[in-house]
Design an enzyme around this catalytic site. Structure first.
Site, PDB file in Angstrom:
ATOM      1  N   GLU A 143      -1.000  -8.826   4.803  1.00 28.90           N
ATOM      2  CA  GLU A 143      -0.792  -8.968   6.259  1.00 28.90           C
ATOM      3  C   GLU A 143      -2.105  -8.914   7.041  1.00 28.90           C
ATOM      4  O   GLU A 143      -2.161  -9.279   8.206  1.00 28.90           O
ATOM      5  CB  GLU A 143       0.187  -7.900   6.761  1.00 28.90           C
ATOM      6  CG  GLU A 143      -0.379  -6.509   7.021  1.00 28.90           C
ATOM      7  CD  GLU A 143      -0.617  -5.677   5.764  1.00 28.90           C
ATOM      8  OE1 GLU A 143      -0.634  -6.235   4.652  1.00 28.90           O
ATOM      9  OE2 GLU A 143      -0.806  -4.447   5.908  1.00 28.90           O
ATOM     10  N   CYS A 203       0.831  -1.209   0.000  1.00 28.30           N
ATOM     11  CA  CYS A 203       0.000   0.000   0.000  1.00 28.30           C
ATOM     12  C   CYS A 203       0.870   1.266   0.000  1.00 28.30           C
ATOM     13  O   CYS A 203       1.529   1.537  -0.975  1.00 28.30           O
ATOM     14  CB  CYS A 203      -0.971  -0.068   1.183  1.00 28.30           C
ATOM     15  SG  CYS A 203      -2.351   1.057   1.016  1.00 28.30           S
ATOM     16  N   HIS A 229      -3.539  -5.778   0.909  1.00 26.30           N
ATOM     17  CA  HIS A 229      -2.882  -6.010   2.200  1.00 26.30           C
ATOM     18  C   HIS A 229      -2.837  -7.493   2.569  1.00 26.30           C
ATOM     19  O   HIS A 229      -3.750  -7.981   3.232  1.00 26.30           O
ATOM     20  CB  HIS A 229      -3.644  -5.269   3.299  1.00 26.30           C
ATOM     21  CG  HIS A 229      -3.466  -3.790   3.250  1.00 26.30           C
ATOM     22  ND1 HIS A 229      -2.430  -3.146   3.900  1.00 26.30           N
ATOM     23  CD2 HIS A 229      -4.170  -2.821   2.627  1.00 26.30           C
ATOM     24  CE1 HIS A 229      -2.519  -1.843   3.685  1.00 26.30           C
ATOM     25  NE2 HIS A 229      -3.565  -1.614   2.914  1.00 26.30           N
TER      26      HIS A 229
END
Lengths: 227, 79
Positions: A204, A85, A202
């Site tokens: 994660e 990002c 994302h």
């Protein structure tokens, strides 16, 4: 394996990244942007967020941080760098990856889950995904509209440097499955040596079934095969 | 010396913000406005009396920081 997450003023996915890295057995350290050198590390993660309030251009001020000199050195020596990002925006501003990210086509901040196709799994970040696998990951950005000139786009396609493309659940690439207007539905790209990955989604954030999905896990598992 | 820098998007880069501004102006009944491109403006004060040297410094700053050369152009103006 050792990892380092760089923390900028305004980073807000740094701890998410650290939790994911710890879960997948990385020995992680957090480094403030004003440090002059990296600890010994295999992987550097530039996390998501709004570094320096997105002043001037997203990722621009962060790309001039003191620690970035060492990140560039680490990358040039073949060390792994993952930008997620805002981290992707920083990588483009440093010139480690090519192109840029414009404001989303419809001028809205987008926060939702999207489908992605793993278009290149022959790299350190994606080798645990099957080629062309369709995965679901969240995006949360205002400037994710990938743009590059025709030469760069041709290069990315021909050298197979596009890791992820936005698609629908069937895997089709079209305007409806493109959330932000990115050229060629690009969601994540690699450098020629394939040791640097920048991506808007994302991974994660989806590493545990209690977080509603685990499609991000394979990315962190892939990295362990690097050595 | 005072110098201003105007940064604009390159011609072939889509400018959705400019487009919305343009549309709004037309909706306000200024029908003869046909296009708007949005940019950025910087005023810089520089301790340098030689114009050529000043231009060189500002040029460098523009390339390194103020613009993203992939998508933006800039013009330097002396006051």
């Amino acid at each position: 394996m050792k990892s380092t997450v760089i923390v900028f003023p305004g980073s807000n996915c740094d701890r998410d990244a650290a939790i994911a890295l710890n879960k997948f057995n990385f020995k992680n350290s957090m480094i403030w942007h004003n440090e002059s050198s990296l600890p010994k590390t295999d992987l550097v993660v530039l996390p998501g967020g709004f570094s320096f309030g997105d002043y001037l251009r997203t990722g621009c001020i962060a790309s001039k941080s003191l620690i970035i000199n060492d990140v560039v050195q680490h990358a040039k020596k073949g060390g792994l760098v993952l930008g997620i990002c805002n981290g992707f925006q920083i990588l483009l501003e440093t010139g480690l990856l090519q192109g840029t990210l414009l404001r989303n086509k419809k001028l809205r901040f987008i926060s939702k889950n999207v489908y992605l196709k793993v278009t290149n799994n022959e790299n350190s970040f994606c080798n645990n995904y099957k080629k062309n696998k369709i995965i679901e990951l969240p995006i949360a950005h205002n400037e994710g509209n990938y743009f590059a000139n025709k030469g760069i786009l041709k290069d990315l396609e021909q050298k197979n440097l596009i890791a992820f493309k936005y698609c629908n659940i069937k895997g089709d690439f079209n305007e409806d499955s493109n959330p932000n207007g990115s050229l060629h539905n690009i969601a994540g790209i690699l450098n020629v040596e394939k040791n640097i990955l920048g991506m808007m989604p994302h991974p994660e954030r989806l590493i545990d079934s209690i977080l509603s999905g685990e499609d991000g896990s394979a990315l962190f598992e892939s990295l362990h095969k690097f050595k | 010396m005072k110098i201003s820098v105007t940064v604009t998007l390159k011609k072939d880069v889509l400018d959705p913000q400019g487009k919305v501004v343009s549309q709004t102006i037309q909706n306000m009944n200024y029908k003869n406005v046909t296009n708007v491109r949005q940019g950025k403006y910087f005023e810089i004060e520089l301790n340098e009396s030689n114009k050529d040297k000043a231009k060189k410094i500002i040029d460098e700053i523009c390339k390194k920081l103020l613009t993203n050369v992939v998508i933006e152009d800039y013009t330097i103006n002396f006051k």
